[in-house]
Design a protein around this motif. Sequence first.
Motif, PDB file in Angstrom:
ATOM      1  N   VAL A 159       6.301  -1.796  -9.902  1.00 34.66           N
ATOM      2  CA  VAL A 159       5.133  -1.914 -10.766  1.00 34.66           C
ATOM      3  C   VAL A 159       3.924  -1.392 -10.006  1.00 34.66           C
ATOM      4  O   VAL A 159       3.587  -1.903  -8.936  1.00 34.66           O
ATOM      5  N   LEU A 160       3.282  -0.360 -10.548  1.00 32.88           N
ATOM      6  CA  LEU A 160       2.110   0.237  -9.898  1.00 32.88           C
ATOM      7  C   LEU A 160       0.846  -0.560 -10.175  1.00 32.88           C
ATOM      8  O   LEU A 160       0.730  -1.254 -11.186  1.00 32.88           O
ATOM      9  N   GLY A 161      -0.116  -0.433  -9.272  1.00 31.42           N
ATOM     10  CA  GLY A 161      -1.411  -1.057  -9.463  1.00 31.42           C
ATOM     11  C   GLY A 161      -2.462  -0.326  -8.647  1.00 31.42           C
ATOM     12  O   GLY A 161      -2.170   0.647  -7.934  1.00 31.42           O
ATOM     13  N   LYS A 162      -3.687  -0.785  -8.755  1.00 29.74           N
ATOM     14  CA  LYS A 162      -4.793  -0.179  -8.018  1.00 29.74           C
ATOM     15  C   LYS A 162      -5.738  -1.277  -7.560  1.00 29.74           C
ATOM     16  O   LYS A 162      -6.009  -2.218  -8.300  1.00 29.74           O
ATOM     17  N   HIS A 219      -7.279   1.934  -3.277  1.00 31.95           N
ATOM     18  CA  HIS A 219      -5.894   2.034  -2.810  1.00 31.95           C
ATOM     19  C   HIS A 219      -4.947   1.837  -3.992  1.00 31.95           C
ATOM     20  O   HIS A 219      -5.126   0.923  -4.787  1.00 31.95           O
ATOM     21  N   TYR A 220      -3.961   2.702  -4.063  1.00 32.86           N
ATOM     22  CA  TYR A 220      -2.891   2.527  -5.041  1.00 32.86           C
ATOM     23  C   TYR A 220      -1.778   1.722  -4.383  1.00 32.86           C
ATOM     24  O   TYR A 220      -1.477   1.915  -3.197  1.00 32.86           O
ATOM     25  N   ILE A 221      -1.203   0.820  -5.151  1.00 35.71           N
ATOM     26  CA  ILE A 221      -0.265  -0.157  -4.602  1.00 35.71           C
ATOM     27  C   ILE A 221       0.950  -0.334  -5.508  1.00 35.71           C
ATOM     28  O   ILE A 221       0.923   0.054  -6.675  1.00 35.71           O
ATOM     29  N   PHE A 222       1.988  -0.902  -4.950  1.00 36.86           N
ATOM     30  CA  PHE A 222       3.045  -1.497  -5.750  1.00 36.86           C
ATOM     31  C   PHE A 222       2.755  -2.988  -5.819  1.00 36.86           C
ATOM     32  O   PHE A 222       2.663  -3.662  -4.795  1.00 36.86           O
ATOM     33  N   MET A 244       0.840  -1.188   0.000  1.00 41.37           N
ATOM     34  CA  MET A 244       0.000   0.000   0.000  1.00 41.37           C
ATOM     35  C   MET A 244       0.880   1.244   0.000  1.00 41.37           C
ATOM     36  O   MET A 244       1.768   1.395   0.832  1.00 41.37           O
ATOM     37  N   LEU A 245       0.631   2.152  -0.949  1.00 35.67           N
ATOM     38  CA  LEU A 245       1.443   3.359  -1.062  1.00 35.67           C
ATOM     39  C   LEU A 245       1.115   4.345   0.053  1.00 35.67           C
ATOM     40  O   LEU A 245      -0.046   4.494   0.447  1.00 35.67           O
TER      41      LEU A 245
END
Length: 437
Positions: free
Chosen positions: A320-323, A331-334, A271-272
């Motif tokens: 690598v980004l994700g959502k 939540h934006y995540i790696f 979690m960013l």
Amino acid sequence: MIPSARYIIFWLLDFFKGSMVRWHYNSLKKINEDHGSSFSIAERKRYLSDILQHSVNTVPFYKDLGLKDIRLDQFPITNKNLIKNNKDAFRSLAYQNEKIHYASTSGSTGVPFTIAYNTDKKHRRTAEVHFFGELVGHTLGTRFIYIKIWNDHNKKGKLTQKAQNIIPIDVFELNDHKIAELIENLKATKSPKSILAYASALDTIVKYLDRNPTNLLNTGIISVIAMSETLEDYTKSALKKIFGCPVVSRYANIENGIIAQQTSEFQNNFMLNLGSFHIEVLDLQDDVPVKNGETGRIVITDFFNKAMPLIRYDTGDLGVLGKEENEGRTHYIFKKIEGRKMDMIYNTRGEILSSYVISGIMWEYTELKQYQFIQKGTKYYEIKLNSEESFKRENDMLQDFKNVLGNDAVIAVTYVDEIPLLASGKRKKVMNTMQAT
């Protein structure tokens, strides 16, 4: 869990000092509980605008750019070398007479680096530690075993250790005798405690327990947090079984603080921390965002360091980004954090391989005590192995590597008694020396 005396005393002292840490803690919580909320979006936009405007007004490096359009994409990418070589130009003139704090990296990548930061940033960093700790069950004041490098610059006195409820263990002393001593101490008390350690130190502990099994399920460990390096899947799975508690990785650095962390909710993704940073993932060559799901450079803009603003700071790491969307929250995540760009591995066709490919192969060979994979040329590789007994599956391992590197890969196997720690106390498992030759 009933709050400890340390928990109560900390927040009481903070209250009498103006609730500075509490304000930052509440801000972090509200922004990060839903990155898609109108509050979160508005606050992050305001923080970003404030730090950009502050930088062009008070920081010589940014003032000299002469920017008319104060947008993030108009700011250049910075890095450790650029700032180190122009440190005065990155210091805010508005903080010349303010109290300044300092943090230094160990220089494990060959670039020792000291960052200056203001008191408000110090409060933010403190709040981050408490907020992200609580996400895995570790509340302020709970004892924690802290395994990292301890030296004359950062060691804590006995009174400080007691006040902060820390048990420091120097990673350079983490041999079999020290691990056996740690295990006996864990068994001696059932009181709640967490472990915060370099990932490679946790690898060492798990390997020891593979050789010396013992029951540690009821020793009071409530969470294990790995930092600074990639945590092996095997190590993570083993620690969950050993302690019966959440085991997560934390992505942080000395320069910024906690950037992202796995949590009880996000056990495989990170979690960013968008409450403290604007985070970009940019192309490996060009300063443009990568497409969804692609690996790129992790670039950070720090909202709160106004004494030495880090705008579009290239961390040297890849991600690598994700959502994720769940129960109306975003939540934006790696999805992945790959480690340093300088340690990228290539197959014999020149294609980039994820570091997870290497660890995925080595996960199968649990009889090995330590390993280190080194790329030395476009088709030349070396694998250093530390094995207490004769390693009988060397040919199987080599074939596994040729399957991913290419059948024309030339792989040397070297047996060693020990793979040494770096000056930082970390142990590199994957290296690329090809670029240095």
